[in-house]
Design an enzyme around this catalytic site. Structure first.
Site, PDB file in Angstrom:
ATOM      1  N   CYS A  71       0.001   5.323   0.935  1.00  0.00           N
ATOM      2  CA  CYS A  71      -1.023   6.191   1.508  1.00  0.00           C
ATOM      3  C   CYS A  71      -0.440   7.593   1.575  1.00  0.00           C
ATOM      4  CB  CYS A  71      -1.438   5.699   2.893  1.00  0.00           C
ATOM      5  SG  CYS A  71      -2.837   6.602   3.581  1.00  0.00           S
ATOM      6  N   ARG A 115       0.823  -1.205   0.000  1.00  0.00           N
ATOM      7  CA  ARG A 115       0.000   0.000   0.000  1.00  0.00           C
ATOM      8  C   ARG A 115       0.852   1.249   0.000  1.00  0.00           C
ATOM      9  NH1 ARG A 115      -3.791   1.503   5.105  1.00  0.00           N
ATOM     10  NH2 ARG A 115      -1.805   2.063   6.008  1.00  0.00           N
TER      11      ARG A 115
END
Length: 123
Positions: A102, A100
């Site tokens: 972010c 991920r």
């Protein structure tokens, strides 16, 4: 390539698709927390994170995939101060812990607090 279309996620509000299938790969467009049934945006980061996750899930499902098939996400937050609360909700859906990124952004469409996009492989 095959465009993904489902009424269980908000329709595209611009010149793009909800997602694409390319072979066994599924790419979702960024999903903001618009409820596809009524067009409303819930209040607060937790409710918005949940709706964004539900929207991603609907697109994955339409392509024959699921959260378990996701191996990469990109998340956008209007305020990095919301990270911890966002993360709690995100962890309920992306249980396989995909890679991920972010990032905090200056603003998001419709002044929402978060947006999530995902890449998955159909099993």
């Amino acid at each position: 390539m095959k465009a993904i279309e489902t009424k269980k996620a908000p329709g595209a509000i611009g010149p793009y698709s909800q997602g694409f299938e390319v072979g066994q790969m599924v790419y979702t467009s960024g999903q903001i927390p618009v409820n596809p049934e009524n067009g409303q945006i819930p209040e607060g980061i937790a409710a918005q994170a949940k709706q964004s996750c539900l929207n991603v899930g609907a697109i994955l499902e339409a392509a024959g995939a699921s959260f378990e098939n996701v191996f990469k996400t990109t998340c956008f937050l209007a305020d990095m101060g919301d990270f911890a609360e966002f993360n709690k909700v995100y962890a309920e859906y992306f249980t396989s812990k995909p890679a991920r990124s972010c990032v905090a952004v200056k603003s998001l469409p419709k002044d929402v607090l978060c947006e999530i996009e995902a890449i998955a492989i159909k099993s």
